[in-house]
Motif scaffolding. Structure first.
Motif, PDB file in Angstrom:
ATOM      1  N   MET A  66      -6.568  -1.550   6.268  1.00  0.00           N
ATOM      2  CA  MET A  66      -7.952  -1.961   6.152  1.00  0.00           C
ATOM      3  C   MET A  66      -8.649  -1.244   5.005  1.00  0.00           C
ATOM      4  O   MET A  66      -9.614  -1.781   4.443  1.00  0.00           O
ATOM      5  N   THR A  67      -8.209  -0.057   4.639  1.00  0.00           N
ATOM      6  CA  THR A  67      -8.889   0.724   3.595  1.00  0.00           C
ATOM      7  C   THR A  67      -8.062   0.678   2.333  1.00  0.00           C
ATOM      8  O   THR A  67      -6.843   0.514   2.362  1.00  0.00           O
ATOM      9  N   ALA A  68      -8.788   0.814   1.217  1.00  0.00           N
ATOM     10  CA  ALA A  68      -8.099   0.856  -0.071  1.00  0.00           C
ATOM     11  C   ALA A  68      -7.294   2.148  -0.140  1.00  0.00           C
ATOM     12  O   ALA A  68      -7.811   3.240   0.055  1.00  0.00           O
ATOM     13  N   GLU A  69      -6.075   2.016  -0.352  1.00  0.00           N
ATOM     14  CA  GLU A  69      -5.182   3.177  -0.280  1.00  0.00           C
ATOM     15  C   GLU A  69      -4.204   3.107  -1.445  1.00  0.00           C
ATOM     16  O   GLU A  69      -3.629   2.058  -1.730  1.00  0.00           O
ATOM     17  N   THR A  70      -4.079   4.306  -2.084  1.00  0.00           N
ATOM     18  CA  THR A  70      -3.165   4.351  -3.225  1.00  0.00           C
ATOM     19  C   THR A  70      -1.908   5.131  -2.907  1.00  0.00           C
ATOM     20  O   THR A  70      -0.875   4.981  -3.552  1.00  0.00           O
ATOM     21  N   VAL A  71      -2.008   6.015  -1.828  1.00  0.00           N
ATOM     22  CA  VAL A  71      -0.865   6.871  -1.515  1.00  0.00           C
ATOM     23  C   VAL A  71       0.152   6.100  -0.668  1.00  0.00           C
ATOM     24  O   VAL A  71       1.363   6.268  -0.837  1.00  0.00           O
ATOM     25  N   PHE A  72      -0.332   5.215   0.205  1.00  0.00           N
ATOM     26  CA  PHE A  72       0.563   4.519   1.127  1.00  0.00           C
ATOM     27  C   PHE A  72       0.399   2.996   0.967  1.00  0.00           C
ATOM     28  O   PHE A  72      -0.653   2.496   0.541  1.00  0.00           O
ATOM     29  N   GLN A  73       1.403   2.345   1.328  1.00  0.00           N
ATOM     30  CA  GLN A  73       1.328   0.888   1.456  1.00  0.00           C
ATOM     31  C   GLN A  73       2.104   0.475   2.707  1.00  0.00           C
ATOM     32  O   GLN A  73       2.929   1.254   3.190  1.00  0.00           O
ATOM     33  N   ILE A  74       1.834  -0.774   3.203  1.00  0.00           N
ATOM     34  CA  ILE A  74       2.467  -1.216   4.449  1.00  0.00           C
ATOM     35  C   ILE A  74       3.209  -2.520   4.201  1.00  0.00           C
ATOM     36  O   ILE A  74       2.757  -3.402   3.447  1.00  0.00           O
ATOM     37  N   ASN A  75       4.333  -2.634   4.783  1.00  0.00           N
ATOM     38  CA  ASN A  75       5.111  -3.888   4.722  1.00  0.00           C
ATOM     39  C   ASN A  75       4.473  -4.848   5.718  1.00  0.00           C
ATOM     40  O   ASN A  75       4.418  -4.585   6.927  1.00  0.00           O
ATOM     41  N   VAL A  76       3.956  -5.994   5.217  1.00  0.00           N
ATOM     42  CA  VAL A  76       3.189  -6.920   6.073  1.00  0.00           C
ATOM     43  C   VAL A  76       4.042  -7.517   7.174  1.00  0.00           C
ATOM     44  O   VAL A  76       3.501  -7.941   8.206  1.00  0.00           O
ATOM     45  N   LYS A  77       5.311  -7.579   7.019  1.00  0.00           N
ATOM     46  CA  LYS A  77       6.168  -8.204   8.016  1.00  0.00           C
ATOM     47  C   LYS A  77       6.722  -7.198   9.019  1.00  0.00           C
ATOM     48  O   LYS A  77       6.708  -7.436  10.224  1.00  0.00           O
ATOM     49  N   THR A  78       7.205  -6.022   8.476  1.00  0.00           N
ATOM     50  CA  THR A  78       7.879  -5.079   9.370  1.00  0.00           C
ATOM     51  C   THR A  78       6.939  -4.024   9.923  1.00  0.00           C
ATOM     52  O   THR A  78       7.240  -3.377  10.932  1.00  0.00           O
ATOM     53  N   GLY A  79       5.762  -3.797   9.262  1.00  0.00           N
ATOM     54  CA  GLY A  79       4.860  -2.754   9.714  1.00  0.00           C
ATOM     55  C   GLY A  79       5.264  -1.379   9.200  1.00  0.00           C
ATOM     56  O   GLY A  79       4.694  -0.367   9.647  1.00  0.00           O
ATOM     57  N   ASP A  80       6.244  -1.322   8.287  1.00  0.00           N
ATOM     58  CA  ASP A  80       6.661  -0.035   7.741  1.00  0.00           C
ATOM     59  C   ASP A  80       5.596   0.458   6.765  1.00  0.00           C
ATOM     60  O   ASP A  80       5.150  -0.293   5.878  1.00  0.00           O
ATOM     61  N   ILE A  81       5.203   1.772   6.977  1.00  0.00           N
ATOM     62  CA  ILE A  81       4.246   2.429   6.053  1.00  0.00           C
ATOM     63  C   ILE A  81       5.085   3.227   5.076  1.00  0.00           C
ATOM     64  O   ILE A  81       5.884   4.092   5.479  1.00  0.00           O
ATOM     65  N   ILE A  82       4.897   2.989   3.782  1.00  0.00           N
ATOM     66  CA  ILE A  82       5.754   3.549   2.742  1.00  0.00           C
ATOM     67  C   ILE A  82       4.900   4.438   1.833  1.00  0.00           C
ATOM     68  O   ILE A  82       3.771   4.073   1.469  1.00  0.00           O
ATOM     69  N   LEU A  83       5.474   5.606   1.460  1.00  0.00           N
ATOM     70  CA  LEU A  83       4.825   6.542   0.545  1.00  0.00           C
ATOM     71  C   LEU A  83       4.962   6.032  -0.874  1.00  0.00           C
ATOM     72  O   LEU A  83       6.069   5.754  -1.342  1.00  0.00           O
ATOM     73  N   ARG A  84       3.811   5.878  -1.536  1.00  0.00           N
ATOM     74  CA  ARG A  84       3.824   5.337  -2.890  1.00  0.00           C
ATOM     75  C   ARG A  84       3.755   6.461  -3.947  1.00  0.00           C
ATOM     76  O   ARG A  84       4.236   6.294  -5.056  1.00  0.00           O
ATOM     77  N   GLU A  85       3.109   7.607  -3.580  1.00  0.00           N
ATOM     78  CA  GLU A  85       2.942   8.727  -4.521  1.00  0.00           C
ATOM     79  C   GLU A  85       3.331  10.021  -3.803  1.00  0.00           C
ATOM     80  O   GLU A  85       3.232  10.093  -2.585  1.00  0.00           O
ATOM     81  N   PRO A  86       3.730  11.036  -4.557  1.00  0.00           N
ATOM     82  CA  PRO A  86       4.045  12.326  -3.922  1.00  0.00           C
ATOM     83  C   PRO A  86       2.785  12.869  -3.257  1.00  0.00           C
ATOM     84  O   PRO A  86       1.657  12.601  -3.689  1.00  0.00           O
ATOM     85  N   LEU A  87       2.994  13.615  -2.179  1.00  0.00           N
ATOM     86  CA  LEU A  87       1.857  14.196  -1.488  1.00  0.00           C
ATOM     87  C   LEU A  87       1.227  15.275  -2.363  1.00  0.00           C
ATOM     88  O   LEU A  87       1.900  16.011  -3.078  1.00  0.00           O
ATOM     89  N   ALA A  88      -0.061  15.398  -2.252  1.00  0.00           N
ATOM     90  CA  ALA A  88      -0.786  16.307  -3.161  1.00  0.00           C
ATOM     91  C   ALA A  88      -0.608  17.766  -2.774  1.00  0.00           C
ATOM     92  O   ALA A  88      -0.626  18.657  -3.628  1.00  0.00           O
ATOM     93  N   SER A  89      -0.434  18.045  -1.495  1.00  0.00           N
ATOM     94  CA  SER A  89      -0.320  19.440  -1.062  1.00  0.00           C
ATOM     95  C   SER A  89       0.495  19.482   0.214  1.00  0.00           C
ATOM     96  O   SER A  89       0.745  18.446   0.855  1.00  0.00           O
ATOM     97  N   LYS A  90       0.797  20.731   0.594  1.00  0.00           N
ATOM     98  CA  LYS A  90       1.591  20.887   1.801  1.00  0.00           C
ATOM     99  C   LYS A  90       0.751  20.741   3.053  1.00  0.00           C
ATOM    100  O   LYS A  90       1.304  20.576   4.141  1.00  0.00           O
ATOM    101  N   ASP A  91      -0.532  20.811   2.948  1.00  0.00           N
ATOM    102  CA  ASP A  91      -1.384  20.665   4.119  1.00  0.00           C
ATOM    103  C   ASP A  91      -2.120  19.308   4.089  1.00  0.00           C
ATOM    104  O   ASP A  91      -3.259  19.154   4.458  1.00  0.00           O
ATOM    105  N   PHE A  92      -1.387  18.276   3.643  1.00  0.00           N
ATOM    106  CA  PHE A  92      -1.969  16.939   3.500  1.00  0.00           C
ATOM    107  C   PHE A  92      -2.102  16.281   4.875  1.00  0.00           C
ATOM    108  O   PHE A  92      -1.226  16.405   5.737  1.00  0.00           O
ATOM    109  N   SER A  93      -3.219  15.556   5.074  1.00  0.00           N
ATOM    110  CA  SER A  93      -3.390  14.732   6.282  1.00  0.00           C
ATOM    111  C   SER A  93      -4.344  13.572   5.943  1.00  0.00           C
ATOM    112  O   SER A  93      -5.219  13.716   5.085  1.00  0.00           O
TER     113      SER A  93
END
Length: 610
Positions: A531-558
């Motif tokens: 629902m939100t504009a997101e650049t770090v993650f994307q979702i497969n519309v058919k399978t529901g898989d959430i995929i990482l598009r960019e490396p995480l910015a820090s070790k304490d990412f949430s």
């Protein structure tokens, strides 16, 4: 001068005869004569009387040229036994008559020349001579006589032969010699000789002369009897059917004085002729007969009458060829009609047999016809039949209660109540359906839900209304409930917590969302979206898989992602889930604000409601 017997000279006034005159026809003629001067209206008239003078042109004439009289042998001399009478149309001396006996050698009779009276001159005896023949002459007094053979034309003579019979005593009665029984056909013409009466009388002369008479039995004047010859003939047409015999009392009467007689009862049998046509008591016979009965079932009896007698009145019956006649038999003697085969009303319900014929046994035979109208009564021998052996129908699950889904139709070949069809359901429809007993229309009785029950199978019954043994037929009905997009997708887990190591490579699946939709087809096919504009993650519309598009910015990412699950129905329905993604260092930093959540939910809340 109406007959134009005269003419007149118009100049000199001379009257002349134009036609032969006859004194005996008209002795006086009176003519009216008119004279006129030129063309003037002055005229004069006079009367001319013409007398036609008689000449001796008519001889004396006896009223009969032969006569016969009888006298008793006891008559004395001088007895008048006969009066001769002649007439002469002339007048005066030409018409005056003198009588004489032209030939009579016995000298037993004399005649008065003026009066013509014949008298006995002596006693006569029957034993010596029974008959005397006198030739009497009548002579007029015309003058002058002629001297040639034409004397007879001037002095005319007439002769009369008179036979005088000496009468015996009437001491014998007539006796019949002819049969007292006679036969005659009824179709003889008027004047036909039926019988010859013969009676004998041994007396002489008039004592032995017999005349015949009908005394009784001829009140309707069917016969005429010649009283002289005894010949009995028909006076009118006979009819055996009106009167079969006559009993005539006949009499033979002699001419004696006193007369003697004999009687006889003559029986006349009128023999029948085949002149009467058989007549049916009805021209149209109508009745009803049940179907499915064994051959030989009584149907109806036709009846005709023939007023003839004997063989002429004996009747034979039969059915004339026509549509359906072969299904029946008729007794030729009694006229009873029976079935030859079992009848089927549904094949043929009415028989209009053009003719039932009867003929007599006369020669030549006479016949007549009558019509038969037979109605076949229905029996409940057919069950209702549905148009199909099985009905299958698909209906949407969102139909309103009371909606018609199927119109069943069954037909019954029977008639009346036997052919009237009623409908019912015999299996459990789980309260979902009912059927109109008259029309056969199946309607919903509650809201349908494919997700609860997607197919109903039950049986419908068509029953006739037969009184004694109703008949019925059952058919299977399968109702398929078609899906309607009436359910929201449901996430299998919500919220979803996903731990992601900080060194997770790009394009790696970090979490998977799962959702279900109980609807079918596109209504149950799910598409996932963020629902939100997101650049770090994307979702497969058919399978529901959430995929990482960019490396995480820090070790304490949430982060928290809102994921929608939408079906592909025409009017898509959507559900939302929360996905919480965190690294390991942040795993313990996340906690719920409450340790227990409580809420009240209305029982009819729509799926997907918050």
């Amino acid at each position: 001068d109406p007959h134009g017997k005269f003419s007149i000279d118009p100049q000199f006034g001379i009257i002349r005869t134009q036609k032969q005159l006859d004194h005996e026809a008209q002795s006086v003629v009176v003519l009216s004569v008119q004279s006129q001067l030129g063309d003037s209206p002055i005229y004069s008239s006079t009367q001319v009387n013409i007398s036609v003078t008689d000449i001796n042109d008519n001889p004396p004439v006896f009223l009969t040229t032969f006569d016969k009289v009888t006298i008793s042998h006891t008559q004395p001399p001088g007895t008048a036994v006969y009066i001769a009478h002649a007439e002469d149309k002339d007048s005066g001396l030409n018409g005056a008559i003198k009588y004489s006996i032209a030939s009579e050698q016995s000298n037993a009779f004399s005649i008065d020349p003026s009066l013509g009276v014949v008298n006995l001159t002596r006693t006569v005896f029957a034993e010596k001579q029974q008959e005397y023949t006198l030739h009497i002459a009548a002579e007029d007094c015309g003058s002058p006589p002629l001297t040639s053979l034409l004397v007879l034309t001037v002095r005319r003579l007439a002769s009369l032969a008179v036979k005088i019979v000496i009468l015996d005593i009437n001491d014998n009665s007539p006796s019949f010699m002819s049969s007292p029984l006679s036969y005659v056909m009824e179709d003889v013409e008027v004047g036909f000789l039926v019988h010859h009466l013969i009676a004998k009388d041994p007396d002489e002369g008039r004592n032995g002369q017999v005349t015949y008479h009908i005394l009784s039995g001829n009140e309707n004047k069917a016969f005429v009897l010649d009283k002289i010859t005894g010949l009995l003939t028909t006076a009118r047409l006979l009819d055996h059917e009106v009167q079969e015999h006559y009993s005539l009392t006949v009499m033979a009467l002699d001419d004696g004085s006193p007369a003697l007689s004999a009687t006889q009862v003559l029986t006349i049998i009128v023999l029948d002729v085949n002149d009467e046509t058989p007549v049916f008591l009805k021209q149209l016979y109508e009745t009803a007969v049940r179907e499915n009965q064994d051959p030989g079932e009584f149907v109806i009896r036709v009846e005709a009458v023939d007023h003839d007698a004997g063989l002429n009145s004996l009747l034979q019956y039969k059915i004339l060829p026509g549509p359906g006649y072969e299904k029946f038999k008729m007794n030729s003697d009694s006229g009873e009609l029976i079935t030859a085969t079992s009848l089927d009303r549904e094949t043929q319900g009415v028989f209009s047999i053009k003719g039932s014929s009867c003929h007599d046994l006369g020669s030549p035979s006479r016949s007549s016809t009558a019509q038969l109208h037979l109605t076949v009564l229905d029996e409940n021998d057919h069950s209702p039949l549905f148009a199909k052996t099985q009905y299958q129908i698909s209906v949407a699950e969102d139909l309103e209660e009371g909606s018609a889904i199927l119109d069943l139709s069954a037909s019954d070949k029977d008639a009346g109540l036997n052919g009237e069809v009623m409908y019912s359901l015999i299996d459990d429809t789980y309260g979902a359906f009912a059927i109109d007993s008259v029309t056969g229309s199946i309607v919903t009785t509650k809201a349908l839900d494919r997700e609860t029950k997607s197919q109903y199978t039950f049986r419908a019954v068509a029953s006739d209304c037969g009184t004694h043994f109703p008949r019925s037929t059952t058919v299977s009905v399968v109702v398929h409930i078609e899906d309607v997009n009436d359910n929201d997708p449901v996430f299998l887990q919500n919220p979803i917590r996903a731990f992601v190591p900080a060194e997770t490579a790009v394009n790696e699946t970090v979490a998977t969302v799962r959702a279900e939709d109980v609807d079918l087809g596109s209504n149950g096919a799910i598409v996932f979206n963020l629902m939100t504009a997101e650049t770090v993650f994307q979702i497969n519309v058919k399978t529901g898989d959430i995929i990482l598009r960019e490396p995480l910015a820090s070790k304490d990412f949430s982060t928290q992602l809102l994921v929608t699950a939408s079906d592909e129905g025409i009017a898509p329905r959507t559900a939302t889930a929360l996905v919480i993604i965190f690294t390991e260092e942040q795993e313990e930093a996340i906690s719920f604000s409450h340790s227990l959540y409580e809420a009240s939910v209305p029982e009819n809340s729509a799926a997907g409601g918050h």
